[in-house]
Design a protein around this motif. Structure first.
Motif, short mmCIF file in Angstrom:
data_model
loop_
_atom_site.label_atom_id
_atom_site.label_comp_id
_atom_site.label_asym_id
_atom_site.label_seq_id
_atom_site.Cartn_x
_atom_site.Cartn_y
_atom_site.Cartn_z
N MET A 1 -14.07 9.79 -25.53
CA MET A 1 -14.13 9.26 -24.19
C MET A 1 -15.38 8.39 -24.11
O MET A 1 -16.33 8.61 -24.83
N LYS A 2 -15.34 7.43 -23.20
CA LYS A 2 -16.43 6.46 -23.16
C LYS A 2 -16.83 6.15 -21.73
O LYS A 2 -15.99 6.01 -20.85
N ASN A 3 -18.15 6.05 -21.51
CA ASN A 3 -18.70 5.55 -20.26
C ASN A 3 -19.05 4.08 -20.52
O ASN A 3 -20.00 3.78 -21.23
N ILE A 4 -18.28 3.18 -19.95
CA ILE A 4 -18.43 1.75 -20.22
C ILE A 4 -19.75 1.20 -19.70
O ILE A 4 -20.39 0.38 -20.34
N GLU A 5 -20.19 1.67 -18.55
CA GLU A 5 -21.40 1.14 -17.93
C GLU A 5 -22.64 1.41 -18.76
O GLU A 5 -23.55 0.59 -18.83
N LYS A 6 -22.73 2.58 -19.39
CA LYS A 6 -23.94 2.96 -20.11
C LYS A 6 -23.78 2.97 -21.62
O LYS A 6 -24.71 3.33 -22.33
N GLY A 90 -1.15 13.80 -19.38
CA GLY A 90 -1.39 12.62 -20.22
C GLY A 90 -2.85 12.24 -20.23
O GLY A 90 -3.65 12.89 -20.88
N THR A 91 -3.24 11.22 -19.48
CA THR A 91 -4.63 10.76 -19.52
C THR A 91 -5.45 11.42 -18.42
O THR A 91 -4.95 11.73 -17.35
N TRP A 92 -6.71 11.65 -18.72
CA TRP A 92 -7.62 12.25 -17.77
C TRP A 92 -9.05 11.86 -18.13
O TRP A 92 -9.28 11.26 -19.16
N GLU A 99 -28.69 16.69 -10.72
CA GLU A 99 -29.40 16.35 -9.48
C GLU A 99 -29.50 14.86 -9.21
O GLU A 99 -29.55 14.43 -8.07
N THR A 100 -29.54 14.05 -10.25
CA THR A 100 -29.82 12.63 -10.07
C THR A 100 -28.67 11.69 -10.42
O THR A 100 -28.79 10.50 -10.21
N LEU A 101 -27.58 12.19 -10.98
CA LEU A 101 -26.56 11.27 -11.43
C LEU A 101 -25.16 11.87 -11.42
O LEU A 101 -24.98 13.08 -11.35
N SER A 102 -24.20 10.98 -11.53
CA SER A 102 -22.83 11.35 -11.85
C SER A 102 -22.32 10.27 -12.81
O SER A 102 -22.45 9.08 -12.51
N ASN A 103 -21.82 10.69 -13.95
CA ASN A 103 -21.31 9.77 -14.96
C ASN A 103 -19.87 10.13 -15.28
O ASN A 103 -19.57 11.30 -15.52
N SER A 104 -19.02 9.12 -15.31
CA SER A 104 -17.62 9.33 -15.66
C SER A 104 -17.33 8.77 -17.04
O SER A 104 -17.83 7.70 -17.40
N PHE A 105 -16.52 9.49 -17.78
CA PHE A 105 -16.11 9.11 -19.12
C PHE A 105 -14.59 9.00 -19.13
O PHE A 105 -13.89 9.95 -18.78
N LEU A 106 -14.09 7.85 -19.53
CA LEU A 106 -12.66 7.57 -19.53
C LEU A 106 -12.11 7.63 -20.94
O LEU A 106 -12.83 7.34 -21.91
N PRO A 107 -10.83 7.96 -21.09
CA PRO A 107 -10.27 8.08 -22.43
C PRO A 107 -10.12 6.72 -23.12
O PRO A 107 -9.79 5.72 -22.49
N THR A 108 -10.38 6.73 -24.40
CA THR A 108 -10.14 5.57 -25.25
C THR A 108 -8.68 5.64 -25.72
O THR A 108 -8.03 6.67 -25.54
N PRO A 109 -8.16 4.59 -26.31
CA PRO A 109 -6.79 4.67 -26.85
C PRO A 109 -6.61 5.82 -27.84
O PRO A 109 -5.59 6.51 -27.83
N LYS A 110 -7.61 6.08 -28.65
CA LYS A 110 -7.55 7.20 -29.61
C LYS A 110 -7.51 8.54 -28.85
O LYS A 110 -6.78 9.45 -29.23
N SER A 111 -8.29 8.66 -27.78
CA SER A 111 -8.29 9.88 -26.97
C SER A 111 -6.91 10.14 -26.37
O SER A 111 -6.44 11.27 -26.36
N LYS A 112 -6.26 9.09 -25.89
CA LYS A 112 -4.94 9.23 -25.29
C LYS A 112 -3.93 9.75 -26.30
O LYS A 112 -3.11 10.62 -25.99
N LYS A 113 -3.98 9.25 -27.53
CA LYS A 113 -3.08 9.72 -28.58
C LYS A 113 -3.34 11.19 -28.92
O LYS A 113 -2.42 11.97 -29.11
N THR A 114 -4.61 11.56 -28.97
CA THR A 114 -4.97 12.94 -29.30
C THR A 114 -4.52 13.90 -28.20
O THR A 114 -3.99 14.97 -28.48
#
Length: 126
Positions: A1-6, A90-92, A99-114
């Protein structure tokens, strides 16, 4: 999974213990690799378009330096029933909070297959 912003990556692995009981749990271990060192995570939300659950019992296993900066490794437990519903969607994505942040990580194409392979080859047996 990847956080594109960071340019951070989250790698997760799951340990299933199945005994045909509603109380069965799944151990979710995950590592975050990137420029930021995560000393504490207050909660983790794993969600899809129709299923979401949160856990606040997150334990830091270790922090170490890596080629990309740092690796922070954590562990938590979630219900097997929640995981079954999530894998069936499927995808999630993962969202971590402290306390200071919230970071989201989205699935890569490889993650979706797995995710699809685990759903089709593991949960059908349970």
């Amino acid at each position: 999974m990847k956080n594109i912003e960071k340019e951070e990556y989250l790698m997760a692995d799951f340990t299933f213990r199945h005994q045909n009981e509603a109380t069965d749990s799944v151990t979710v271990n995950f590592s975050i690799e990137g420029n930021e060192l995560y000393k504490k995570i207050d909660s983790l939300v794993i969600s899809s378009s129709s299923v979401a659950f949160a856990t606040k019992r997150i334990e830091l296993l270790f922090n170490e330096k890596s080629k990309r900066g740092y690796v922070s490794r954590y562990t938590t437990k979630v219900s097997q029933n929640d995981m079954r519903h999530l894998f069936g969607q499927g995808t999630w994505d993962y969202t971590i909070y402290n306390e200071t942040l919230s970071n989201s990580f989205l699935p890569t194409p490889k993650s979706k297959k797995t995710i699809s392979a685990i759903n089709n080859n593991l949960f059908i047996l349970m």
